[in-house]
Scaffold this motif. Structure first.
Motif, PDB file in Angstrom:
ATOM      1  N   GLU A  68       0.807  -1.224   0.000  1.00 24.78           N
ATOM      2  CA  GLU A  68       0.000   0.000   0.000  1.00 24.78           C
ATOM      3  C   GLU A  68       0.841   1.276   0.000  1.00 24.78           C
ATOM      4  O   GLU A  68       0.291   2.373   0.011  1.00 24.78           O
ATOM      5  CB  GLU A  68      -0.933   0.000   1.206  1.00 24.78           C
ATOM      6  N   ASN A  69       2.140   1.142  -0.016  1.00 27.23           N
ATOM      7  CA  ASN A  69       3.021   2.305  -0.007  1.00 27.23           C
ATOM      8  C   ASN A  69       3.053   2.934  -1.399  1.00 27.23           C
ATOM      9  O   ASN A  69       3.491   2.297  -2.349  1.00 27.23           O
ATOM     10  CB  ASN A  69       4.427   1.874   0.415  1.00 27.23           C
ATOM     11  N   PRO A  70       2.600   4.180  -1.547  1.00 28.38           N
ATOM     12  CA  PRO A  70       2.629   4.800  -2.872  1.00 28.38           C
ATOM     13  C   PRO A  70       4.042   4.931  -3.424  1.00 28.38           C
ATOM     14  O   PRO A  70       4.232   5.019  -4.633  1.00 28.38           O
ATOM     15  CB  PRO A  70       1.991   6.172  -2.662  1.00 28.38           C
ATOM     16  N   ALA A  71       5.047   4.876  -2.563  1.00 29.20           N
ATOM     17  CA  ALA A  71       6.428   4.987  -3.021  1.00 29.20           C
ATOM     18  C   ALA A  71       6.885   3.748  -3.783  1.00 29.20           C
ATOM     19  O   ALA A  71       7.934   3.773  -4.426  1.00 29.20           O
ATOM     20  CB  ALA A  71       7.362   5.245  -1.836  1.00 29.20           C
ATOM     21  N   ARG A  72       6.092   2.691  -3.764  1.00 32.13           N
ATOM     22  CA  ARG A  72       6.500   1.497  -4.513  1.00 32.13           C
ATOM     23  C   ARG A  72       6.589   1.785  -6.004  1.00 32.13           C
ATOM     24  O   ARG A  72       7.324   1.128  -6.730  1.00 32.13           O
ATOM     25  CB  ARG A  72       5.587   0.318  -4.213  1.00 32.13           C
ATOM     26  N   GLN A  73       5.863   2.793  -6.461  1.00 34.09           N
ATOM     27  CA  GLN A  73       5.959   3.185  -7.869  1.00 34.09           C
ATOM     28  C   GLN A  73       7.367   3.640  -8.225  1.00 34.09           C
ATOM     29  O   GLN A  73       7.790   3.531  -9.373  1.00 34.09           O
ATOM     30  CB  GLN A  73       4.954   4.290  -8.178  1.00 34.09           C
ATOM     31  N   PHE A  74       8.094   4.141  -7.236  1.00 30.42           N
ATOM     32  CA  PHE A  74       9.476   4.548  -7.449  1.00 30.42           C
ATOM     33  C   PHE A  74      10.292   3.377  -7.999  1.00 30.42           C
ATOM     34  O   PHE A  74      11.056   3.528  -8.948  1.00 30.42           O
ATOM     35  CB  PHE A  74      10.086   5.058  -6.135  1.00 30.42           C
ATOM     36  N   GLU A  92       2.957  -6.793  13.958  1.00 30.09           N
ATOM     37  CA  GLU A  92       2.477  -6.626  15.329  1.00 30.09           C
ATOM     38  C   GLU A  92       2.057  -5.190  15.615  1.00 30.09           C
ATOM     39  O   GLU A  92       1.382  -4.915  16.586  1.00 30.09           O
ATOM     40  CB  GLU A  92       3.561  -7.055  16.320  1.00 30.09           C
ATOM     41  N   TYR A  93       2.445  -4.260  14.747  1.00 27.84           N
ATOM     42  CA  TYR A  93       2.139  -2.843  14.952  1.00 27.84           C
ATOM     43  C   TYR A  93       0.806  -2.430  14.344  1.00 27.84           C
ATOM     44  O   TYR A  93       0.337  -1.338  14.580  1.00 27.84           O
ATOM     45  CB  TYR A  93       3.246  -1.972  14.356  1.00 27.84           C
ATOM     46  N   PHE A  94       0.218  -3.298  13.527  1.00 29.26           N
ATOM     47  CA  PHE A  94      -0.996  -2.945  12.814  1.00 29.26           C
ATOM     48  C   PHE A  94      -2.115  -3.921  13.160  1.00 29.26           C
ATOM     49  O   PHE A  94      -1.878  -5.100  13.385  1.00 29.26           O
ATOM     50  CB  PHE A  94      -0.756  -2.948  11.307  1.00 29.26           C
ATOM     51  N   ALA A  95      -3.334  -3.427  13.133  1.00 27.74           N
ATOM     52  CA  ALA A  95      -4.490  -4.262  13.466  1.00 27.74           C
ATOM     53  C   ALA A  95      -5.001  -5.040  12.258  1.00 27.74           C
ATOM     54  O   ALA A  95      -5.839  -5.919  12.409  1.00 27.74           O
ATOM     55  CB  ALA A  95      -5.602  -3.389  14.031  1.00 27.74           C
ATOM     56  N   THR A  96      -4.534  -4.711  11.084  1.00 31.83           N
ATOM     57  CA  THR A  96      -4.994  -5.390   9.875  1.00 31.83           C
ATOM     58  C   THR A  96      -3.828  -6.112   9.209  1.00 31.83           C
ATOM     59  O   THR A  96      -2.670  -5.869   9.515  1.00 31.83           O
ATOM     60  CB  THR A  96      -5.585  -4.378   8.877  1.00 31.83           C
ATOM     61  N   ASP A  97      -4.166  -6.983   8.287  1.00 33.15           N
ATOM     62  CA  ASP A  97      -3.132  -7.674   7.525  1.00 33.15           C
ATOM     63  C   ASP A  97      -2.514  -6.712   6.527  1.00 33.15           C
ATOM     64  O   ASP A  97      -3.214  -5.907   5.905  1.00 33.15           O
ATOM     65  CB  ASP A  97      -3.724  -8.867   6.782  1.00 33.15           C
ATOM     66  N   ILE A  98      -1.224  -6.812   6.387  1.00 35.20           N
ATOM     67  CA  ILE A  98      -0.482  -5.949   5.465  1.00 35.20           C
ATOM     68  C   ILE A  98       0.382  -6.842   4.595  1.00 35.20           C
ATOM     69  O   ILE A  98       0.993  -7.793   5.086  1.00 35.20           O
ATOM     70  CB  ILE A  98       0.394  -4.945   6.240  1.00 35.20           C
ATOM     71  N   ASP A  99       0.432  -6.534   3.319  1.00 35.65           N
ATOM     72  CA  ASP A  99       1.246  -7.303   2.385  1.00 35.65           C
ATOM     73  C   ASP A  99       2.445  -6.486   1.925  1.00 35.65           C
ATOM     74  O   ASP A  99       2.412  -5.251   1.899  1.00 35.65           O
ATOM     75  CB  ASP A  99       0.432  -7.700   1.154  1.00 35.65           C
ATOM     76  N   GLU A 100       3.483  -7.219   1.552  1.00 32.71           N
ATOM     77  CA  GLU A 100       4.659  -6.628   0.929  1.00 32.71           C
ATOM     78  C   GLU A 100       4.764  -7.170  -0.487  1.00 32.71           C
ATOM     79  O   GLU A 100       4.363  -8.300  -0.752  1.00 32.71           O
ATOM     80  CB  GLU A 100       5.945  -7.050   1.664  1.00 32.71           C
ATOM     81  N   VAL A 101       5.305  -6.356  -1.368  1.00 36.61           N
ATOM     82  CA  VAL A 101       5.612  -6.802  -2.716  1.00 36.61           C
ATOM     83  C   VAL A 101       7.115  -6.659  -2.926  1.00 36.61           C
ATOM     84  O   VAL A 101       7.760  -5.815  -2.301  1.00 36.61           O
ATOM     85  CB  VAL A 101       4.838  -6.011  -3.799  1.00 36.61           C
TER      86      VAL A 101
END
Length: 113
Positions: A68-74, A92-101
């Motif tokens: 979800e990081n807009p900087a991934r377009q970089f 552990e810092y977030f209440a929702t699931d987060i993905d990495e690419v």
């Protein structure tokens, strides 16, 4: 850093510590202060990190970035090839699931040129 010595960003890379991708180097972090983004500083920083990795024998590079990081377009603009996606292992810092690419460069010299 600026001519007056203010740090505006940093990059951190290392030899690949895993076996998920066949790349010998990993960009662990590349961060810029907001007011210095969109000025070519990130590109210069990525080039500098890549040069040092290459000097130390690195031939390829990959990076994980939050999906979800807009900087991934970089990384896409720098020619990074999309390699895949996974759940972030340290959420552990977030209440929702987060993905990495992941993005990769099979020839690190493309970032140095």
């Amino acid at each position: 850093e600026t001519p007056s010595g203010e740090i505006v960003g940093y990059g951190l890379a290392r030899p690949n510590s895993g076996d998920m991708f066949p790349y010998d180097s990993e960009l662990v972090a590349l961060h810029l202060r907001n007011e210095h983004q969109q000025r070519g500083v990130g590109r210069q920083l990525l080039k500098s990190v890549s040069k040092e990795l290459h000097r130390r024998g690195g031939r390829s590079l990959f990076v994980w970035v939050l999906a979800e990081n807009p900087a991934r377009q970089f990384y896409e603009k720098q020619g990074g090839n999309y390699l895949g996606q996974k759940p972030w292992q340290n959420n552990e810092y977030f209440a929702t699931d987060i993905d990495e690419v992941a993005y990769g460069w099979g020839d690190i010299r493309s970032l140095i040129a």
